[in-house]
Design a protein around this motif. Structure first.
Motif, short mmCIF file in Angstrom:
data_model
loop_
_atom_site.label_atom_id
_atom_site.label_comp_id
_atom_site.label_asym_id
_atom_site.label_seq_id
_atom_site.Cartn_x
_atom_site.Cartn_y
_atom_site.Cartn_z
N ARG A 56 0.84 -1.20 0.00
CA ARG A 56 0.00 0.00 0.00
C ARG A 56 0.87 1.24 0.00
NH1 ARG A 56 -5.19 -1.35 0.95
NH2 ARG A 56 -5.57 -3.38 1.87
N GLY A 57 0.37 2.28 -0.65
CA GLY A 57 1.07 3.56 -0.70
C GLY A 57 0.45 4.56 0.25
N GLN A 58 0.73 5.83 0.03
CA GLN A 58 0.19 6.90 0.86
C GLN A 58 -1.33 6.86 0.80
OE1 GLN A 58 1.96 10.50 -0.57
NE2 GLN A 58 3.82 10.19 0.60
N GLY A 59 -1.96 7.08 1.93
CA GLY A 59 -3.42 7.07 1.98
C GLY A 59 -4.01 5.67 1.97
N VAL A 61 -3.78 3.41 -0.36
CA VAL A 61 -4.14 2.92 -1.69
C VAL A 61 -3.29 1.70 -2.03
CG1 VAL A 61 -2.56 4.47 -2.90
CG2 VAL A 61 -4.55 3.59 -4.08
N LEU A 63 -1.08 -0.45 -4.14
CA LEU A 63 -0.21 -0.26 -5.30
C LEU A 63 -0.05 -1.56 -6.07
CD1 LEU A 63 2.56 1.92 -3.63
CD2 LEU A 63 0.59 2.68 -4.98
N SER A 108 3.74 -1.35 3.48
CA SER A 108 3.46 0.01 3.01
C SER A 108 4.76 0.71 2.65
CB SER A 108 2.71 0.81 4.09
OG SER A 108 3.52 1.01 5.22
N PRO A 110 6.09 4.93 1.51
CA PRO A 110 5.64 6.32 1.41
C PRO A 110 5.69 6.88 -0.01
CG PRO A 110 7.84 6.25 2.36
CD PRO A 110 7.39 4.83 2.17
N LEU A 111 5.03 6.22 -0.93
CA LEU A 111 4.89 6.71 -2.31
C LEU A 111 3.41 6.88 -2.60
CD1 LEU A 111 7.26 4.32 -4.34
CD2 LEU A 111 7.69 6.71 -3.75
N ASN A 112 3.07 7.83 -3.45
CA ASN A 112 1.67 7.90 -3.87
C ASN A 112 1.50 7.11 -5.16
OD1 ASN A 112 2.25 9.61 -6.12
ND2 ASN A 112 2.16 11.41 -4.78
N GLN A 113 0.27 6.96 -5.60
CA GLN A 113 -0.04 6.16 -6.78
C GLN A 113 0.68 6.67 -8.02
OE1 GLN A 113 -2.48 3.41 -6.81
NE2 GLN A 113 -1.34 2.99 -8.65
N GLU A 115 3.51 8.41 -8.27
CA GLU A 115 4.95 8.14 -8.19
C GLU A 115 5.24 6.67 -8.50
OE1 GLU A 115 6.20 11.38 -4.76
OE2 GLU A 115 5.42 9.43 -4.16
#
Length: 127
Positions: A56-59, A61, A63, A108, A110-113, A115
């Protein structure tokens, strides 16, 4: 196209190095410590326990899922290949093992979708 790919790869490496700098010690936090506690030691058994886990990434979500773990010569994990979730998934993305954290039954980072999606896919066919 090549310039864009090099730029994206450079960005991904910069993010990974920033994330690694924020982690105090892989032996006292994150996946390494949890894998040792669950499997009794480093090496192949801890790597096998990571395969199939949700990343999972940030929030929160999703990945993707861990497809394969790349090991060093001493048997300790160094990279994790994550198969992206979604219709334009493509090949797996390579994430630094030390950047992952245990999050419940998954992992997890610390990347968003965006990235994660911008990272280049890895060719696992060995051509």
């Amino acid at each position: 196209m090549k310039i864009a790919l090099v730029t994206v790869l450079g960005f991904a490496l910069a993010v990974a190095s920033q994330v690694q700098a924020q982690i105090p010690s892989a032996s006292t936090s994150g996946v390494n410590a949890a894998a040792r506690m669950q499997d009794g030691g480093p090496g192949g058994s801890s790597a096998a326990s990571l395969e199939g886990r949700t990343v999972r990434g940030q929030g929160g979500v999703v990945l993707g899922h861990v497809e394969r773990v790349i090991l060093r010569a001493d048997g300790s994990p160094v990279q994790v290949l994550v198969r992206p979730k979604g219709p334009r998934a493509g090949g797996p993305r390579s994430l630094a093992y030390s950047s992952l954290r245990v999050d419940g039954d998954g992992l997890s980072i610390p990347l968003n979708q965006a990235e994660f999606n911008a990272m280049p896919a890895i060719d696992v066919t060995g051509k």
